[in-house]
Scaffold this motif. Structure first.
Motif, PDB file in Angstrom:
ATOM      1  N   ALA A  21      43.532  44.816  32.226  1.00  0.00           N
ATOM      2  CA  ALA A  21      42.924  44.865  30.607  1.00  0.00           C
ATOM      3  C   ALA A  21      41.719  44.324  30.200  1.00  0.00           C
ATOM      4  CB  ALA A  21      44.045  44.825  29.947  1.00  0.00           C
ATOM      5  N   MET A  22      41.735  43.089  30.723  1.00  0.00           N
ATOM      6  CA  MET A  22      40.500  42.053  30.208  1.00  0.00           C
ATOM      7  C   MET A  22      39.195  42.709  30.640  1.00  0.00           C
ATOM      8  SD  MET A  22      42.103  38.353  30.518  1.00  0.00           S
ATOM      9  CE  MET A  22      40.681  37.582  29.967  1.00  0.00           C
ATOM     10  N   THR A  23      39.219  43.249  31.870  1.00  0.00           N
ATOM     11  CA  THR A  23      37.874  44.044  32.432  1.00  0.00           C
ATOM     12  C   THR A  23      37.836  45.433  32.212  1.00  0.00           C
ATOM     13  OG1 THR A  23      38.722  44.111  34.509  1.00  0.00           O
ATOM     14  CG2 THR A  23      37.742  42.009  34.069  1.00  0.00           C
ATOM     15  N   ASN A  24      38.905  45.837  31.484  1.00  0.00           N
ATOM     16  CA  ASN A  24      39.004  47.319  31.239  1.00  0.00           C
ATOM     17  C   ASN A  24      39.057  48.265  32.533  1.00  0.00           C
ATOM     18  OD1 ASN A  24      39.085  49.556  29.600  1.00  0.00           O
ATOM     19  ND2 ASN A  24      37.078  49.794  29.435  1.00  0.00           N
ATOM     20  N   PHE A  25      39.568  47.524  33.446  1.00  0.00           N
ATOM     21  CA  PHE A  25      39.535  48.382  34.802  1.00  0.00           C
ATOM     22  C   PHE A  25      40.992  48.969  34.962  1.00  0.00           C
ATOM     23  CE2 PHE A  25      40.939  48.333  39.573  1.00  0.00           C
ATOM     24  CZ  PHE A  25      39.926  49.419  39.719  1.00  0.00           C
ATOM     25  N   GLY A  26      40.762  50.397  35.114  1.00  0.00           N
ATOM     26  CA  GLY A  26      41.823  51.223  35.336  1.00  0.00           C
ATOM     27  C   GLY A  26      42.846  51.617  33.835  1.00  0.00           C
ATOM     28  N   VAL A  27      42.195  51.251  32.828  1.00  0.00           N
ATOM     29  CA  VAL A  27      42.843  51.365  31.580  1.00  0.00           C
ATOM     30  C   VAL A  27      43.069  52.916  31.104  1.00  0.00           C
ATOM     31  CG1 VAL A  27      42.961  50.844  29.048  1.00  0.00           C
ATOM     32  CG2 VAL A  27      42.577  48.958  30.805  1.00  0.00           C
ATOM     33  N   ARG A  28      41.947  53.504  31.097  1.00  0.00           N
ATOM     34  CA  ARG A  28      41.660  55.019  30.894  1.00  0.00           C
ATOM     35  C   ARG A  28      42.575  55.787  31.786  1.00  0.00           C
ATOM     36  NH1 ARG A  28      39.160  58.348  27.622  1.00  0.00           N
ATOM     37  NH2 ARG A  28      37.927  56.561  26.721  1.00  0.00           N
ATOM     38  N   ALA A  29      42.464  55.375  33.123  1.00  0.00           N
ATOM     39  CA  ALA A  29      43.130  56.193  33.978  1.00  0.00           C
ATOM     40  C   ALA A  29      44.581  56.012  33.863  1.00  0.00           C
ATOM     41  CB  ALA A  29      42.899  55.616  35.563  1.00  0.00           C
ATOM     42  N   PHE A  30      45.067  54.821  33.592  1.00  0.00           N
ATOM     43  CA  PHE A  30      46.563  54.567  33.133  1.00  0.00           C
ATOM     44  C   PHE A  30      47.029  55.510  31.980  1.00  0.00           C
ATOM     45  CE2 PHE A  30      49.256  52.274  30.289  1.00  0.00           C
ATOM     46  CZ  PHE A  30      50.432  52.552  31.093  1.00  0.00           C
ATOM     47  N   LEU A  31      46.118  55.374  31.113  1.00  0.00           N
ATOM     48  CA  LEU A  31      46.688  56.063  29.550  1.00  0.00           C
ATOM     49  C   LEU A  31      46.707  57.713  29.922  1.00  0.00           C
ATOM     50  CD1 LEU A  31      44.749  54.087  27.039  1.00  0.00           C
ATOM     51  CD2 LEU A  31      47.201  54.115  27.681  1.00  0.00           C
ATOM     52  N   GLU A  32      45.776  57.994  30.524  1.00  0.00           N
ATOM     53  CA  GLU A  32      45.716  59.644  30.866  1.00  0.00           C
ATOM     54  C   GLU A  32      46.772  60.088  31.851  1.00  0.00           C
ATOM     55  OE1 GLU A  32      41.908  60.132  32.772  1.00  0.00           O
ATOM     56  OE2 GLU A  32      40.871  60.414  30.411  1.00  0.00           O
ATOM     57  N   LYS A  33      47.081  59.080  32.907  1.00  0.00           N
ATOM     58  CA  LYS A  33      48.215  59.651  33.662  1.00  0.00           C
ATOM     59  C   LYS A  33      49.468  59.367  32.906  1.00  0.00           C
ATOM     60  CE  LYS A  33      49.920  60.628  37.639  1.00  0.00           C
ATOM     61  NZ  LYS A  33      49.682  61.545  38.550  1.00  0.00           N
ATOM     62  N   PHE A  34      49.809  58.411  32.196  1.00  0.00           N
ATOM     63  CA  PHE A  34      50.997  58.152  31.207  1.00  0.00           C
ATOM     64  C   PHE A  34      51.209  59.488  30.286  1.00  0.00           C
ATOM     65  CE2 PHE A  34      53.036  56.514  27.441  1.00  0.00           C
ATOM     66  CZ  PHE A  34      53.820  56.068  27.713  1.00  0.00           C
ATOM     67  N   LEU A  35      50.111  59.992  29.792  1.00  0.00           N
ATOM     68  CA  LEU A  35      50.315  61.096  28.833  1.00  0.00           C
ATOM     69  C   LEU A  35      50.663  62.307  29.895  1.00  0.00           C
ATOM     70  CD1 LEU A  35      47.178  60.836  26.678  1.00  0.00           C
ATOM     71  CD2 LEU A  35      49.653  60.513  25.903  1.00  0.00           C
ATOM     72  N   ALA A  36      50.108  62.440  30.927  1.00  0.00           N
ATOM     73  CA  ALA A  36      50.228  63.629  31.793  1.00  0.00           C
ATOM     74  C   ALA A  36      51.851  63.637  32.344  1.00  0.00           C
ATOM     75  CB  ALA A  36      49.394  63.677  32.884  1.00  0.00           C
ATOM     76  N   MET A  37      52.274  62.361  32.594  1.00  0.00           N
ATOM     77  CA  MET A  37      53.593  62.376  33.237  1.00  0.00           C
ATOM     78  C   MET A  37      54.792  62.380  32.382  1.00  0.00           C
ATOM     79  SD  MET A  37      52.820  59.226  35.773  1.00  0.00           S
ATOM     80  CE  MET A  37      54.474  58.386  36.019  1.00  0.00           C
ATOM     81  N   CYS A  38      54.459  61.997  30.934  1.00  0.00           N
ATOM     82  CA  CYS A  38      55.600  61.717  30.090  1.00  0.00           C
ATOM     83  C   CYS A  38      56.153  62.945  29.571  1.00  0.00           C
ATOM     84  CB  CYS A  38      55.228  60.844  28.981  1.00  0.00           C
ATOM     85  SG  CYS A  38      55.389  59.115  29.381  1.00  0.00           S
ATOM     86  N   PRO A  39      57.324  63.197  29.311  1.00  0.00           N
ATOM     87  CA  PRO A  39      57.936  64.270  28.887  1.00  0.00           C
ATOM     88  C   PRO A  39      57.676  64.750  27.174  1.00  0.00           C
ATOM     89  CG  PRO A  39      59.769  63.066  28.819  1.00  0.00           C
ATOM     90  CD  PRO A  39      58.513  62.288  29.637  1.00  0.00           C
TER      91      PRO A  39
END
Length: 223
Positions: A21-39
């Motif tokens: 999170a501190m270097t903003n690495f992978g944050v957007r990818a995580f959020l997008e995947k989180f939205l796609a996975m959750c019911p």
């Protein structure tokens, strides 16, 4: 282990993400995947039975209250989880506990330290609404039929403490702070009705809640 959608939805596996999170690495990818996975939002039980999130009528419940979100404004925000329908500024709703109609104004949405005005929100969304003292945790707000959602779980306290201020002149500030913080659910407060000047007894599930309370009393109420 390979990711399996069925096992994930049944709670049998938990996906793990790596990033910084501190270097903003992978944050957007995580959020997008989180939205796609959750019911999507599920029905919620109420006094009239399960409420379908696809119902066109608005309904929601208050699950959190936070005082002094902006220390300069001394504002108080009630966080509302929308169960069904859509929400727009100026919506009139039934307040189940008060038994009257109220108008919801200035909805806001929060992301980390940022807050923005919400033009509209839908089932599953969370919005913050300014609270002039009308709301309590667990309040149900509905459009059309009047009903109440199932209660939010409460846990029996295991730790108790007496709180007092060294300065009698600050007692009014202390009581004000305690009342507002207890309304948030920070701790529970008990008083002896037979003794007007008795010190409040606080109850908590864990001792860390007392530390949080003292810190906020000092920083937000100058007690």
């Amino acid at each position: 282990n390979e990711f399996d959608e069925g096992k994930f939805r049944r709670g049998e596996i938990s996906p793990v993400f790596f990033g910084a999170a501190m270097t903003n690495f992978g944050v957007r990818a995580f959020l997008e995947k989180f939205l796609a996975m959750c019911p999507g939002p599920a029905p919620k039980g109420s006094s009239l039975g399960p409420v379908d999130p696809l119902s066109p009528l608005f309904s929601g419940f208050v699950f959190k209250i936070q005082a002094n979100m902006d220390p300069k404004q001394r504002d108080r925000i009630a966080f509302l989880r929308i169960v069904s329908g859509s929400y727009e500024a100026g919506t009139f709703v039934n307040h189940s506990r008060l038994g009257r109609e109220i108008k919801l104004t200035q909805p806001q949405q929060f992301f980390a330290q940022e807050r923005t005005g919400a033009e509209a929100a839908f089932a599953g969304d969370i919005v913050g609404i300014y609270d002039p003292g009308l709301f309590a945790i667990g309040d149900s707000l509905t459009e059309g039929q009047k009903f109440e959602f199932e209660g939010i779980p409460q846990f029996a306290p295991e730790f108790f403490a007496v709180v007092r201020t060294k300065s009698a002149l600050q007692r009014k500030q202390l009581v004000k702070g305690l009342v507002q913080l207890c309304q948030e659910g920070t701790v529970q407060m008990f008083v002896d009705p037979t003794r007007a000047a008795s010190d409040p007894v606080l109850a908590a599930v864990g001792v860390l809640q007392f530390d949080v309370l003292l810190f906020r009393l000092q920083n937000e109420y100058n007690v």
